[in-house]
Scaffold this motif. Sequence first.
Motif, PDB file in Angstrom:
ATOM      1  N   PHE A  47      59.902   9.015  44.171  1.00 52.94           N
ATOM      2  CA  PHE A  47      58.763  10.176  43.895  1.00 52.94           C
ATOM      3  C   PHE A  47      59.947  11.254  44.360  1.00 52.94           C
ATOM      4  O   PHE A  47      60.022  12.190  44.652  1.00 52.94           O
ATOM      5  N   PHE A 154      50.162  11.408  43.552  1.00 55.46           N
ATOM      6  CA  PHE A 154      50.996  11.129  44.900  1.00 55.46           C
ATOM      7  C   PHE A 154      50.592  10.944  46.116  1.00 55.46           C
ATOM      8  O   PHE A 154      51.108  10.320  46.948  1.00 55.46           O
ATOM      9  N   ALA A 172      56.821  11.156  53.604  1.00 57.32           N
ATOM     10  CA  ALA A 172      55.713  11.156  51.604  1.00 57.32           C
ATOM     11  C   ALA A 172      55.366  12.401  52.061  1.00 57.32           C
ATOM     12  O   ALA A 172      55.374  13.189  51.962  1.00 57.32           O
TER      13      ALA A 172
END
Length: 197
Positions: A47, A154, A172
């Motif tokens: 990521f 994502f 995130a």
Amino acid sequence: MRTPTWTIVLGAALAALILGLAFMQAFGGWTRDGVLAGAAITARWAFPWFIAAWSASSLAKLWPGGWRTALLRRRRAVGLAFAANHFVHLGFVVAAVSQFGETRPLFVYLAGGGAYLMIAAMALTSNDAAQRWMGPKGWRLLHAMGGWWVLIIFANSYVARLMAKPAIAGPAVVLIVAALGLRIAAAVKGRSQAQAA
Ligand code: HEM
């Protein structure tokens, strides 16, 4: 001295593999839980590489010079490292699905499989010869579409995990929102510079 691209890509992928295997071992070894832990950590590792590659041009446009411009110069290596890392995620996913009966809705296979096709296409065209062959418009279109596709997956993956894994999914999601903010700010700056010129 400039670190060769292949060193960065292979180093990152090797780190992904070691991380994945270490987490698998720590969470039960060659079992469903172990393999899922390997899948989760490899996605987590891939990521930030993706976010760095996706944000490189925005950062360099907003604050030219320093590490931002250095990052933009090495964007190809960072993007290829993301691709290599994420194929390690795919390895754990394939093991979970084929060996431990893990399933996901059809939509996930289509969206995720499509993302992998885009990642492969972007990786295979991340070289000067392919850039010349595709022309700047075609190349930019492929990489823009692929980038947004991966970002959306994502975003969807981490928003869906906000309740279950807030310590991982929270930062995130913040990073994804920040990356979007940078994109918008860079586009606004680009437009006002073009108007002024
Ligand atoms: C067919 C394609 C895919 C399948 C079947 C798949 C499956 C999985 C599995 C089994 C896990 C670990 C178990 C879990 O926490 O649910 C996982 C985690 C994850 N995957 Fe994938 N995946 C696919 C593609 C992708 C793609 C293309 C992306 C991103 C662009 C992605 C991002 C993630 C993320 C962010 C996690 C969570 C990591 C964490 O817990 O921190 N996956 N995936």
